[in-house]
Design an enzyme around this catalytic site. Sequence first.
Site, short mmCIF file in Angstrom:
data_model
loop_
_atom_site.label_atom_id
_atom_site.label_comp_id
_atom_site.label_asym_id
_atom_site.label_seq_id
_atom_site.Cartn_x
_atom_site.Cartn_y
_atom_site.Cartn_z
N GLU A 38 -3.50 4.63 9.62
CA GLU A 38 -2.02 5.79 9.72
C GLU A 38 -3.17 7.06 10.10
O GLU A 38 -4.03 7.42 9.78
CB GLU A 38 -2.11 5.58 8.61
CG GLU A 38 -0.54 6.92 8.52
CD GLU A 38 -0.42 8.06 6.93
OE1 GLU A 38 -0.47 7.07 5.94
OE2 GLU A 38 0.00 8.90 6.72
N ARG A 267 -10.12 -5.27 -0.54
CA ARG A 267 -10.33 -4.55 0.78
C ARG A 267 -11.51 -4.23 0.37
O ARG A 267 -12.52 -5.25 -0.63
CB ARG A 267 -9.67 -3.48 0.33
CG ARG A 267 -9.95 -2.83 -0.86
CD ARG A 267 -8.56 -1.86 -1.66
NE ARG A 267 -9.10 -0.77 -0.30
CZ ARG A 267 -8.13 -0.06 -0.29
NH1 ARG A 267 -6.71 -0.53 0.61
NH2 ARG A 267 -8.68 1.59 0.61
N LYS A 277 -8.57 7.79 2.32
CA LYS A 277 -9.42 8.99 2.92
C LYS A 277 -8.82 9.87 2.91
O LYS A 277 -9.50 11.41 2.78
CB LYS A 277 -8.08 8.55 4.28
CG LYS A 277 -8.51 7.77 5.16
CD LYS A 277 -7.22 7.75 6.92
CE LYS A 277 -5.97 6.46 6.15
NZ LYS A 277 -5.56 5.82 6.89
P1 ATP Z 1 -7.58 4.67 2.53
O1 ATP Z 1 -7.03 4.06 1.11
O2 ATP Z 1 -8.64 4.67 2.89
O3 ATP Z 1 -6.84 5.56 2.83
P2 ATP Z 1 -5.27 3.04 4.24
O4 ATP Z 1 -4.66 1.76 3.63
O5 ATP Z 1 -4.05 4.27 3.74
O6 ATP Z 1 -6.93 3.19 3.94
P3 ATP Z 1 -4.36 2.62 6.69
O7 ATP Z 1 -4.44 3.83 8.09
O8 ATP Z 1 -3.37 3.12 6.78
O9 ATP Z 1 -5.70 3.28 5.58
O10 ATP Z 1 -5.81 1.53 6.86
C1 ATP Z 1 -5.60 0.77 8.16
C2 ATP Z 1 -5.52 -0.36 8.09
O11 ATP Z 1 -7.16 -0.27 7.62
C3 ATP Z 1 -4.62 -1.02 6.81
O12 ATP Z 1 -4.03 -3.25 7.82
C4 ATP Z 1 -5.26 -0.76 6.08
O13 ATP Z 1 -5.22 -2.61 5.03
C5 ATP Z 1 -6.69 -1.41 6.57
N1 ATP Z 1 -8.47 -0.86 5.32
C6 ATP Z 1 -7.73 0.64 5.04
N2 ATP Z 1 -9.07 0.05 3.88
C7 ATP Z 1 -9.77 -0.92 3.57
C8 ATP Z 1 -10.85 -0.97 3.37
N3 ATP Z 1 -11.56 -0.53 2.01
N4 ATP Z 1 -11.37 -2.92 3.49
C9 ATP Z 1 -10.42 -3.46 4.41
N5 ATP Z 1 -9.28 -2.85 4.66
C10 ATP Z 1 -8.70 -1.28 4.94
MG MG Z 2 -2.16 3.87 4.42
#
Ligand code: ATP
Ligand code: MG
Length: 564
Positions: A38, A267, A277
């Site tokens: 995102e 994760r 983020k």
């Molecule tokens: P955050 O929690 O940091 O805001 P998010 O999951 O909201 O991260 P996205 O932009 O939705 O961020 O993530 C894109 C992809 O990266 C998703 O498929 C998510 O599962 C993966 N991802 C995010 N954080 C991690 C992590 N710590 N380890 C592995 N994969 C991750």
């Molecule tokens: Mg997300």
Amino acid sequence: MSEAASPTASLDFIREMIAADVAAQRNEGWVITRFPPEPNGYLHIGHAKSICLNFGLALENAPQSRCHLRFDDTNPTKEEVEYVDSIQEDVRWLGFDWGDHLYYASDYFEKLYGFAVQLIDKGLAYVDDQTPEQMRLTRGTLTSPGTASPWRDRSPAENRDLFARMRAGEFKEGEKILRAKIDMASPNMNMRDPAIYRILHAHHHRTGDAWCIYPMYDFAHPLSDALESITHSLCTLEFEHHRPLYEWLINNVDGLPGQPYQREFARLNLTHTVMSKRKLLRLVKEGLVSSWDDPRMPTISGMRRRGITPAGIRNFCHTIGLTKYPSLSELGLLEHCVREDLNKYAQRVYGVLRPIKVVLTNYPEGQVEHVELVNNPENPADGTRKVPLSRELYVDADDFMEVPVQGFHRLVPGGEVRLKYAFCIICQEIIKDAEGNILELRCTYDDATRHGAKPVGRPKVKGTIHWVSAAHAVDAEVRLYETLFTEAEPESAAGEDGDFTQFLNPQSLETVIAKIEPSVADSKPGTHYQFERVGYFYTDPKDSLPGKPVFNRTVALKDGFVKK
Ligand code: ATP
Ligand code: MG
């Protein structure tokens, strides 16, 4: 079954599953994955795990494979073009390529709208007039079922009309919402008639003001996957409870080009940092770090600026592997992987971080000799360089102890130490100012100890230290980074109501003016070095200038987490 396709013990559970699918010719053996960020912030090292997995699977399963980069841009209030651009730069920098397969969920808005209408026509979605508060109250709990909305049994015709009017902008935010009609008694809360479209009178970074209703993530994500013919939709564990909804949508929407399925992996969590983020944005907004690419940040851009390498990150992601259970990885392991990579090609130089002057009283005044040093013992092709040596030198204050502790084998009053690749010196006298600060060390050198020759008639020399010639050294700003947080797990240390920022490390950045051998004077921004005996350093891509280098410490030479 071919050798490559047969599941083996060395494969993780995701790769095993994919190998089995390929062997069974599911989707004619194609493996199509996606990385779906995102665009609401910069990517961090956690994302790198997902990137390495998804793009890695495409590389491993070539030629019948590919990985898409898709922006899940369904929440216009938090998303920005700046983030879209940085994400692409970061994925490329990590060494991956999506080819022609760059997508935006927002490009599917019209199709997604059509899918929602389809569900309405099937009696599988309805417009709810309840307020968000009423919806919350009627959702039920983990132990009690929810209560049906009074609007749940609206006719498809009425729902269709209301949904069209939602789109036309007739209603205010929160006044109406489109929900999937699934099961208000489901033990899985995500299946209790989840919202799939909401009203948001917000400008979108790509679609502008064309829409005032936006699909929810849980609706847009599986259908976007299906529209792109994704075969394996891999996400993190917190989405496990969303899987039934994912499958419900794939099964109930007709005319989808693909039939993806979702699987979850743990994760990445890393010690001494935070990874969401939202929290990283807070550090930036509150000025607790200088920017998203502050070298202390766990962002890809911060790590790049610090000098951490793509291969180091990829090796780290490979080493930690994939599991189904939450775990915490050591920052020290990432540093280890980065050192292993940099060791192969970082040019060696002499840099003294905390200079203390040494005068060789028996070395001729005005004489300069040049010591030939190997640029990289790991790679003889890198050749050698000449480093000046003269009567006045700098050595590191950490390599001198006026009152040595036991086991300290470097420079001490009356003691002898080897200057690396030069000769041995004996500290004869300490010169101090009126306040007792050391101004210089007066030493003598022994010309007979060149080329590793042992001193004759004196005890064995145990220590070797590095040095630079005072008259030739370059003054350079060096930024020494420590962990951003003092606690290994700042969020858990802060607790539910606490603030993780209380554990920010006040010593996470120390700036020193170092003395470095003259060969670095004109180094280009973005060059890796190993300061011998000290660590890996990188000329800052933004602040460093030829003639005026600024160095970031990428990693210390030794693992700070291992007892020295
Ligand atoms: P955050 O929690 O940091 O805001 P998010 O999951 O909201 O991260 P996205 O932009 O939705 O961020 O993530 C894109 C992809 O990266 C998703 O498929 C998510 O599962 C993966 N991802 C995010 N954080 C991690 C992590 N710590 N380890 C592995 N994969 C991750
Ligand atoms: Mg997300």
